[in-house]
Design a protein around this motif. Structure first.
Motif, PDB file in Angstrom:
ATOM      1  N   THR A   2      68.503  44.706  70.075  1.00 43.58           N
ATOM      2  CA  THR A   2      68.993  43.396  69.603  1.00 43.58           C
ATOM      3  C   THR A   2      68.683  42.444  70.921  1.00 43.58           C
ATOM      4  O   THR A   2      68.919  42.886  71.945  1.00 43.58           O
ATOM      5  N   VAL A   3      67.937  41.422  70.501  1.00 42.69           N
ATOM      6  CA  VAL A   3      67.656  40.477  71.719  1.00 42.69           C
ATOM      7  C   VAL A   3      68.480  39.290  71.609  1.00 42.69           C
ATOM      8  O   VAL A   3      68.745  38.608  70.531  1.00 42.69           O
ATOM      9  N   VAL A   4      69.158  38.995  72.520  1.00 43.29           N
ATOM     10  CA  VAL A   4      70.209  37.564  72.632  1.00 43.29           C
ATOM     11  C   VAL A   4      69.193  36.516  73.262  1.00 43.29           C
ATOM     12  O   VAL A   4      68.638  36.787  74.201  1.00 43.29           O
ATOM     13  N   LYS A   5      69.396  35.497  72.970  1.00 40.72           N
ATOM     14  CA  LYS A   5      68.745  34.338  73.615  1.00 40.72           C
ATOM     15  C   LYS A   5      69.754  33.541  74.232  1.00 40.72           C
ATOM     16  O   LYS A   5      70.782  32.799  73.586  1.00 40.72           O
ATOM     17  N   ALA A   6      69.573  32.748  75.408  1.00 40.31           N
ATOM     18  CA  ALA A   6      70.114  32.117  76.097  1.00 40.31           C
ATOM     19  C   ALA A   6      69.326  30.623  76.509  1.00 40.31           C
ATOM     20  O   ALA A   6      68.349  30.926  77.062  1.00 40.31           O
ATOM     21  N   LEU A   7      70.012  29.662  76.270  1.00 44.33           N
ATOM     22  CA  LEU A   7      69.140  28.508  76.717  1.00 44.33           C
ATOM     23  C   LEU A   7      69.762  27.744  77.821  1.00 44.33           C
ATOM     24  O   LEU A   7      71.009  27.348  77.868  1.00 44.33           O
ATOM     25  N   THR A   8      69.087  27.002  78.620  1.00 46.56           N
ATOM     26  CA  THR A   8      69.602  26.270  79.843  1.00 46.56           C
ATOM     27  C   THR A   8      68.951  24.769  79.597  1.00 46.56           C
ATOM     28  O   THR A   8      67.567  24.886  79.391  1.00 46.56           O
ATOM     29  N   ILE A   9      69.953  23.861  79.842  1.00 48.70           N
ATOM     30  CA  ILE A   9      69.468  22.566  79.884  1.00 48.70           C
ATOM     31  C   ILE A   9      69.587  22.031  80.908  1.00 48.70           C
ATOM     32  O   ILE A   9      70.862  21.558  81.227  1.00 48.70           O
ATOM     33  N   ALA A  10      68.660  21.756  81.895  1.00 55.02           N
ATOM     34  CA  ALA A  10      69.034  21.364  83.372  1.00 55.02           C
ATOM     35  C   ALA A  10      67.823  20.793  83.953  1.00 55.02           C
ATOM     36  O   ALA A  10      66.641  20.677  83.431  1.00 55.02           O
ATOM     37  N   GLY A  11      68.053  20.643  85.303  1.00 55.55           N
ATOM     38  CA  GLY A  11      66.886  19.952  86.120  1.00 55.55           C
ATOM     39  C   GLY A  11      66.244  21.242  86.868  1.00 55.55           C
ATOM     40  O   GLY A  11      66.808  22.247  86.905  1.00 55.55           O
ATOM     41  N   SER A  66      62.368  21.559  69.307  1.00 55.21           N
ATOM     42  CA  SER A  66      61.479  22.551  69.441  1.00 55.21           C
ATOM     43  C   SER A  66      62.249  24.079  69.514  1.00 55.21           C
ATOM     44  O   SER A  66      61.940  24.990  68.770  1.00 55.21           O
ATOM     45  N   ILE A  67      63.509  23.978  70.437  1.00 53.32           N
ATOM     46  CA  ILE A  67      64.206  25.312  70.316  1.00 53.32           C
ATOM     47  C   ILE A  67      65.038  25.329  69.106  1.00 53.32           C
ATOM     48  O   ILE A  67      65.078  26.367  68.317  1.00 53.32           O
ATOM     49  N   LYS A  72      67.061  29.139  67.604  1.00 59.22           N
ATOM     50  CA  LYS A  72      68.435  28.920  68.002  1.00 59.22           C
ATOM     51  C   LYS A  72      69.008  29.894  68.919  1.00 59.22           C
ATOM     52  O   LYS A  72      68.956  30.963  68.993  1.00 59.22           O
ATOM     53  N   PRO A  73      69.609  29.466  70.110  1.00 61.97           N
ATOM     54  CA  PRO A  73      70.225  30.171  71.194  1.00 61.97           C
ATOM     55  C   PRO A  73      71.541  30.748  70.788  1.00 61.97           C
ATOM     56  O   PRO A  73      72.368  30.190  69.982  1.00 61.97           O
ATOM     57  N   ASP A  74      71.770  32.191  71.094  1.00 63.29           N
ATOM     58  CA  ASP A  74      73.223  32.596  71.165  1.00 63.29           C
ATOM     59  C   ASP A  74      74.161  31.884  71.927  1.00 63.29           C
ATOM     60  O   ASP A  74      75.372  32.220  71.946  1.00 63.29           O
ATOM     61  N   ALA A  75      73.832  31.299  72.945  1.00 60.41           N
ATOM     62  CA  ALA A  75      74.593  30.605  73.906  1.00 60.41           C
ATOM     63  C   ALA A  75      73.701  29.695  74.605  1.00 60.41           C
ATOM     64  O   ALA A  75      72.627  29.755  75.144  1.00 60.41           O
ATOM     65  N   LEU A  76      74.268  28.554  75.342  1.00 64.23           N
ATOM     66  CA  LEU A  76      73.569  27.769  76.156  1.00 64.23           C
ATOM     67  C   LEU A  76      74.575  27.270  77.401  1.00 64.23           C
ATOM     68  O   LEU A  76      75.849  27.205  77.348  1.00 64.23           O
ATOM     69  N   LYS A  77      73.851  26.739  78.375  1.00 66.77           N
ATOM     70  CA  LYS A  77      74.617  26.146  79.358  1.00 66.77           C
ATOM     71  C   LYS A  77      73.765  24.810  79.794  1.00 66.77           C
ATOM     72  O   LYS A  77      72.571  24.648  79.591  1.00 66.77           O
ATOM     73  N   THR A  78      74.569  23.700  80.150  1.00 68.77           N
ATOM     74  CA  THR A  78      73.960  22.636  80.790  1.00 68.77           C
ATOM     75  C   THR A  78      74.275  22.447  82.164  1.00 68.77           C
ATOM     76  O   THR A  78      75.236  22.869  82.731  1.00 68.77           O
ATOM     77  N   GLY A  79      73.229  21.808  82.806  1.00 63.77           N
ATOM     78  CA  GLY A  79      73.458  21.507  84.287  1.00 63.77           C
ATOM     79  C   GLY A  79      73.078  20.002  84.493  1.00 63.77           C
ATOM     80  O   GLY A  79      73.972  19.312  84.062  1.00 63.77           O
ATOM     81  N   MET A  80      72.150  19.953  85.564  1.00 67.49           N
ATOM     82  CA  MET A  80      71.790  18.399  85.664  1.00 67.49           C
ATOM     83  C   MET A  80      71.314  17.731  84.634  1.00 67.49           C
ATOM     84  O   MET A  80      70.428  18.001  84.063  1.00 67.49           O
ATOM     85  N   LEU A  81      72.306  16.505  84.045  1.00 65.76           N
ATOM     86  CA  LEU A  81      71.844  15.910  82.993  1.00 65.76           C
ATOM     87  C   LEU A  81      71.385  14.427  83.489  1.00 65.76           C
ATOM     88  O   LEU A  81      70.763  13.915  82.311  1.00 65.76           O
ATOM     89  N   PHE A  82      71.862  13.964  84.624  1.00 72.50           N
ATOM     90  CA  PHE A  82      71.379  12.811  85.212  1.00 72.50           C
ATOM     91  C   PHE A  82      71.904  11.476  84.711  1.00 72.50           C
ATOM     92  O   PHE A  82      72.344  10.801  85.207  1.00 72.50           O
TER      93      PHE A  82
END
Ligand SMILES: Nc1ncnc2c1ncn2[C@@H]1O[C@H](COP(=O)(O)OP(=O)(O)OP(=O)(O)O)[C@@H](O)[C@H]1O
Ligand SMILES: Cc1ncc(CO)c(N)n1
Length: 268
Positions: A2-11, A66-67, A72-82
């Motif tokens: 099983t492959v899990v996908k994680a997304l980062t939304i960041a700088g 696109s994502i 579709k990620p199994d989890a995501l994190k946000t960082g720098m959003l400006f």
């Protein structure tokens, strides 16, 4: 498998210790397939931030489409959003694509003092992003900026955690890296119970990207199905050894060691 996908939304941090680069390294080490939505490019090294170049809102939205439409990620994190505009767009897309297991790291200022979030964006963070957070991970100055409180004592931090909970986050962790205590105390609140994770404070210059790495590790563990408290506990172990086994790169605040966690496990 099983492959899990994680997304980062960041700088992007050109120096590789924080931002998207820290997140993707952390996802990889914790066996989550890493994906990224870039919000800004920074020219950055261990000495500081030399330039900040945000992407446009539509460039951020297009990446999220696109994502969302295929991966579709199994989890995501946000960082720098400006900016407030990017925050609103990200919050909207998270809801549009019904993305779950959302870790919000409310990045505001780099360790050297450079602004990674405009002041007027803090309201947008409170209104749009914290309400969709499964876990929100402010450091002490960020918790102060969001709540308007001054955090001198552990009771103050508890009050701030309660306020963040009332803004809509399901779990709050107020990180203690900036605290005055001899040990580092991370305070967790889930709306009912306070939990403190207490660790030895490492005396080192090499803590660039600790917050990014920690939040990415939480997201990777959530992606694999851990509950929030277990995810935070693994992330805490991950960041502790990443600080302890530092790499001594660059002549300023160096990065943490993203492979320390796996290297130590391989030795056991
Ligand atoms: N000197 C230290 N020794 C041990 N743990 C630390 C130290 N500094 C930070 N941590 C841990 O690292 C994690 C991130 O905390 P910190 O408060 O440094 O985040 P941050 O300020 O958001 O980081 P960033 O530099 O990425 O903005 C927390 O779990 C914290 O306990
Ligand atoms: C791109 C980026 N995101 C987050 C931080 C906070 O560590 C940083 N220094 N740079």
């Amino acid at each position: 498998m099983t492959v899990v996908k994680a997304l980062t939304i960041a700088g992007s941090d050109s120096g590789g210790g924080a931002g998207i680069q820290a997140d993707l390294k952390t996802f990889q080490e914790l066996k989550a397939y890493g994906m990224s939505v870039l919000t800004a490019v920074t020219a950055q090294n261990t000495l500081g931030v030399q330039g900040v170049y945000p992407l446009t809102v539509s460039q951020v939205e297009e990446q999220l489409d696109s994502i969302g439409e295929d991966l579709k990620p199994d989890a995501l994190k946000t960082g720098m959003l400006f900016s407030a505009e990017i925050i609103e767009a990200v919050a909207k897309k998270i809801q549009q694509y019904d993305m779950n297991n959302v870790v919000i790291d409310p990045v505001m200022i780099a360790k050297g003092g450079a602004k990674l979030l405009q002041d007027e964006a803090i309201d947008a963070m409170k209104k749009h992003l914290i309400p969709v957070a499964t876990v929100v991970t402010p450091n002490i100055p960020e918790a102060e900026a969001i709540t308007g409180l001054t955090l001198n004592s552990m009771d103050d931090r508890k009050e701030a955690a309660k306020r963040l909970y009332h803004l809509g986050a399901q779990n709050i962790i107020i990180k203690g890296g900036h605290g005055e205590e001899k040990e580092v105390i991370d305070l967790i609140y889930d709306g009912e119970t306070f939990t403190q994770l207490i660790n030895d404070r490492q005396i080192t210059e090499n803590t660039h990207g600790t917050g990014c790495t920690f939040a990415a590790a939480i997201a990777a563990e959530l992606a694999k199905g851990a509950d929030s408290l277990d995810a935070i506990r693994v992330a805490r172990e991950f960041i502790q050894v990443a600080i302890e086994d530092d790499l001594h790169i660059g002549s300023g605040h160096g990065p943490t060691n993203h492979w320390a966690f796996q290297s130590r496990r391989a030795k056991v």
